[in-house]
Scaffold this active site. Structure first.
Site, PDB file in Angstrom:
ATOM      1  N   GLY D  14      41.081  -4.968 -18.878  1.00  0.00           N
ATOM      2  CA  GLY D  14      40.285  -3.919 -18.251  1.00  0.00           C
ATOM      3  C   GLY D  14      40.988  -2.580 -18.373  1.00  0.00           C
ATOM      4  NE  ARG D  75      37.749  -8.531 -19.828  1.00  0.00           N
ATOM      5  CZ  ARG D  75      38.710  -8.208 -18.958  1.00  0.00           C
ATOM      6  NH1 ARG D  75      39.860  -8.831 -18.979  1.00  0.00           N
ATOM      7  NH2 ARG D  75      38.517  -7.264 -18.059  1.00  0.00           N
ATOM      8  CG  ASP D 106      47.617 -12.417 -14.911  1.00  0.00           C
ATOM      9  OD1 ASP D 106      48.554 -12.461 -14.089  1.00  0.00           O
ATOM     10  OD2 ASP D 106      47.110 -13.424 -15.450  1.00  0.00           O
ATOM     11  N   GLY D 107      46.310 -10.993 -18.216  1.00  0.00           N
ATOM     12  CA  GLY D 107      45.865 -11.657 -19.441  1.00  0.00           C
ATOM     13  C   GLY D 107      46.604 -11.126 -20.658  1.00  0.00           C
ATOM     14  CB  THR D 129      45.639  -3.872 -14.032  1.00  0.00           C
ATOM     15  OG1 THR D 129      44.691  -4.329 -13.044  1.00  0.00           O
ATOM     16  CG2 THR D 129      47.027  -4.200 -13.499  1.00  0.00           C
ATOM     17  CG  ASP D 131      42.482  -5.596 -10.271  1.00  0.00           C
ATOM     18  OD1 ASP D 131      41.674  -4.768  -9.831  1.00  0.00           O
ATOM     19  OD2 ASP D 131      42.174  -6.488 -11.066  1.00  0.00           O
ATOM     20  CG  ASP D 133      46.497  -8.203 -10.235  1.00  0.00           C
ATOM     21  OD1 ASP D 133      46.954  -7.373 -11.049  1.00  0.00           O
ATOM     22  OD2 ASP D 133      45.569  -8.977 -10.499  1.00  0.00           O
ATOM     23  NE  ARG D 166      20.959   3.942   7.495  1.00  0.00           N
ATOM     24  CZ  ARG D 166      20.283   4.664   6.629  1.00  0.00           C
ATOM     25  NH1 ARG D 166      20.910   5.314   5.672  1.00  0.00           N
ATOM     26  NH2 ARG D 166      18.972   4.759   6.707  1.00  0.00           N
ATOM     27  NE  ARG D 175      41.641  -9.320 -12.206  1.00  0.00           N
ATOM     28  CZ  ARG D 175      42.697  -9.843 -12.814  1.00  0.00           C
ATOM     29  NH1 ARG D 175      42.503 -10.817 -13.667  1.00  0.00           N
ATOM     30  NH2 ARG D 175      43.893  -9.390 -12.589  1.00  0.00           N
ATOM     31  CG  HIS D 255      31.874  -0.994 -14.085  1.00  0.00           C
ATOM     32  ND1 HIS D 255      30.954  -1.902 -13.611  1.00  0.00           N
ATOM     33  CD2 HIS D 255      32.683  -1.682 -14.926  1.00  0.00           C
ATOM     34  CE1 HIS D 255      31.177  -3.076 -14.162  1.00  0.00           C
ATOM     35  NE2 HIS D 255      32.208  -2.977 -14.959  1.00  0.00           N
TER      36      HIS D 255
END
Lengths: 325, 325, 325, 325
Positions: D14, D75, D106-107, D129, D131, D133, D166, D175, D255
């Protein structure tokens, strides 16, 4: 009418956000009508120096959101001479150019007007300047972005002014025009606005500060730079002298006003007039600026676009007075 | 240990984005622990003048995203005198205040340290300054927002610099510290950085400009204001003299760097130390600044937080040199 | 003509950025003319429930830059009944209110029109809606901010679309109106726009995707939500079915479009019509919306403002076609 | 040690804001050390397909401020096969590449680790990334920008939530990690946070809504998407069922979180690790991710960077509970 097959495109004068959106629109529209486009770098200067190169649909991919101008811009002393204009014309002929789209302001169109009177080369202009001081269009490309940049900055200054109970004199761009100061003054809740069109009336400012609401914790005075950038310092000096108990500061916003991603309205304006420019050259227009008046495309001869002075809406000054109560 | 029942809270010195997030965190955490909060307006000055008022959870609703400080801030000459501090202490006692949370910088903590040595009043401090120049915390509240404001401005300046092939000297805040200039210089791709810690080495700048890549169309030099706001003008003068062919401009970013919505990191930092401040007072801490070091809450005696000088990471200067190649 | 001494002010329907600027303008202008202002919270619902409170110049300090509405807003079923309107009128009379300023959209003015036909209470309306779908004003308060929010979001989506060679279907707000989609589609360089006014023509989209330039690495399709939020998912499904080799994603921008700091133009528009609203009530106007047409204040009877449909500028659709070449 | 003369550079997985700043840093640093750089488009997929091209200092001019990745990303299923990796290796050898810099998550590092175990090709990785993570770095490139994008969006949603009283369920990316939700939840003043690490505990949320302060006019619940984007809709359904009197809305930010100009901290992080990557390859490092831990460059073997799970700071959850009081 002979169909135009190849046009030149350049930006000139001070850069303005949205110029790239206009460049994109001209290039894509030309492609749509099977017209070739030659990009010219650095305005008239680059035209003289032969900085010409072919552009296609891909040259302008992903630029609609970029500030500045990918064609670069410059001021040219050479083009003010007959010799310079001759060299420029030779370059255009050499590249087979049959028409020009010029994106810029007052100086750009003055140059184009003279050039157009000397040589048989159709030129149309697009209003690209943050100052919004051109006759023949409700707004110029870049103005909307610039005023949003200004209020974003002044909102930040308001935060610190409120925290410290301060009076800020904020100077914004706009050469001989107070149009940036006027709208941003209203929009940032300024206590007073000083613009060239009202002779930068210091006394009115002093009165306002003297008699305004006393319980306001911060005050903003918006000043148009006029012909004289940095003039806010002198105003600051006078305010400090007369109101020594105010914590008075001066902020010159400067060149941040020229950059940044163009606003939605600037991109739409640039796209609309960009499309119209190519269609105008096809239709035989020349020596005209293409603007938008009352939401419709409008053509104005270069000499009118430059010479006429844009008038200040007196209501706007009244509004500042009422709302800073 | 007697349980604390009522605390005072104030901001002092220059304002910084995220101060409101810290105020919110202190007030809400106090409520969580059943401690009353008294807000004090305008720092030490307001403490002396009795500008105290009760705050509750609702007083701080919807302020986490606001720049500035709802408690306002001021510098106080009175508090530098023993008499001023006595008056301040009297006010605190009168309102039943048993501990203080001070949000500010170097000057704030110096005042707090002296006050704490004279009176039995626990004070803990939260690092609130855009300059990031306090020992005992990796970052100060406001620094992250300020550096984002700076790069946002310099990105805009880069747009116009690129369009006109210009060299810009950009002055950023940071009193005697170059930390704002250093990170923003890297982040905006500056060609050179001039900071007080390296004696504002003009010769190195001149060398860089002399020997740098010639084909760059724009150049940014980032200057820390140091003790001397406006010093960028003098640097600009020298650059113009030595490189007359450059189109050199100076931009002083000024007070916009103090305002604006706090960044995510500033809000999180302010929230974490705000919670810790109340817990620290409950636990008997005093005379300490509460920062975050290596992602953990850290306590630093006021005298260390102020006196130690934050060191410049030499690698950062190296990075600028490498990346502007 | 009896001089009006006290007016009520409320916001109703969907909130829009710039409503606070309008509130500020109405309150300050009333003060300027020595008219008292009663704020009414939560629109017609609050009017019925008696949520009325006095406002002065300070009530509206420092709100010009805030999104949302400090008066809050709500939809009211009660007010659609004769009984509800009687209760509302009783509240107004009880508070001595002699005129009303309503800020909102279509539903707001429909309510005002009916109310005005039943009771002798002058009401003027200000166009506050992000949809820009009111007849009688070139722009509504909030539209300019919303379209800037949209392009800011789509610029971000374009970054990731470009990196991954993706096609994004982006849904924007706009009930039965495609005006948000239209301008933001042009401004974000969308490859296609689907709006209710052209019956969301899916086939045209499919053609465009089939025959468009093949070397484009990213594509944006802008979809107006129409009466049917989330409809972009169905369009996405059909595109994926027909073009399985595209990496197609759907993004519903949603409620971020309603918030945020108002743009400069929205603040100026809100300020101008806010001043005009108070002056209009003093001059005896009633049952009219106050907008700006061709840069001048314009009055439109409520029934025209609501019933007439705003027409789509066909040129805009042509521009999208040309520029996505 | 043989001196490395030519390296390959790619982004994978990503995209994340700041990847371009890292690309620039790698290319410029390589130039500084007289190492050639070959750019590889579309990650492992492009490596296999031979999308390699030479890069120099100019290739990366003026990209530090751009979102996305100029090298594009993808990917690759092929690279998961031995055959795919062999094809990739052949391409690298064909171009004389002696080392690789991989920017991703990670990937990306899992692929690099396997590749490095099969072929003699040094690979170092940069953590790119949104994230955050990855084990072995305090922050990943893109995280700081993403969390600022989120709070900017939630601030806008707060405006409209406040105006309409609201409750908003806001879903953010991440993820299997709740790190985006955690910091943005604190920073946006969320009433509750639901993250995968705490099993998305709906009951705790219901308790909080049941027993929280009743006078709050708006509520934000921040939800991490987890493995299951769109899960916020189900949470919204349950909340509506249990609290029918709340006006509950769901917003999936989507996104927009991947794009936008990188923040100052992301640009500095990317620049620092980018410089370090080239120096690491020169020093013989391989199979390691280069991060920053406690403000110092840190090397972590790929297998640790991927396998270890980043732990949630339990204090952060406590802070949300305290501050939403």
């Amino acid at each position: 009418m002979t169909q135009i097959k190849k046009i030149g495109l350049f930006t000139s004068g001070g850069d303005a956000p949205g110029m790239n959106a206009a460049i994109r629109a001209v290039v894509r529209t030309a492609k749509y009508y099977n017209i070739e486009v030659v990009g010219i770098r650095r305005g008239y200067e680059g035209m003289i120096n032969g900085e010409l190169f072919p552009m296609d649909g891909k040259s302008v991919a992903n630029i609609i959101q970029r500030g500045g101008t990918i064609l670069k811009t410059a001021r040219s002393e050479q083009f003010k001479t007959a010799e310079g204009r001759r060299l420029a014309y030779d370059q255009l002929i050499k590249h087979g150019i049959q028409g020009l789209v010029a994106i810029g302001g007052d100086g750009t169109f003055t140059g184009a007007r003279i050039f157009g009177s000397e040589y048989d080369m159709p030129v149309v202009g697009l209003p690209g300047t943050i100052d919004n001081d051109l006759y023949g269009t409700d707004f110029t490309i870049g103005y909307d972005t610039a005023i949003n940049t200004v209020i974003d900055a002044v909102d930040k200054i308001r935060d610190t002014a409120e925290s410290h109970d301060r009076l800020f004199i904020v100077e914004v761009m706009g050469r001989d025009s107070g149009l940036i100061a006027l709208r941003t003054g209203i929009a940032s809740g300024a206590e007073a606005i000083i613009i060239p069109e009202t002779n930068r009336d210091i006394n009115a400012l002093m009165d306002r500060l003297e008699n305004g609401r006393k319980d306001k914790s911060s005050k903003i005075v918006m000043v148009a730079e006029g012909e004289d950038p940095g003039g806010a310092f002198e105003i600051g000096r006078q305010v400090k002298e007369k109101f020594p108990n105010y914590d008075t500061r001066v902020s010159i916003l400067g060149h941040i006003q020229r950059g940044g991603k163009p606003s939605c309205m600037d991109r739409v304006l640039a796209s609309r007039v960009g499309v119209a420019a190519v269609e105008a050259l096809r239709d035989g227009h020349r020596n005209e600026m293409i603007g938008i008046v009352h939401n419709e495309i409008a053509f104005t001869p270069f000499e009118h676009a430059c010479k006429h002075h844009v008038e200040i809406n007196a209501n706007f000054l009244k509004i500042v007075e009422i709302l800073s109560i």
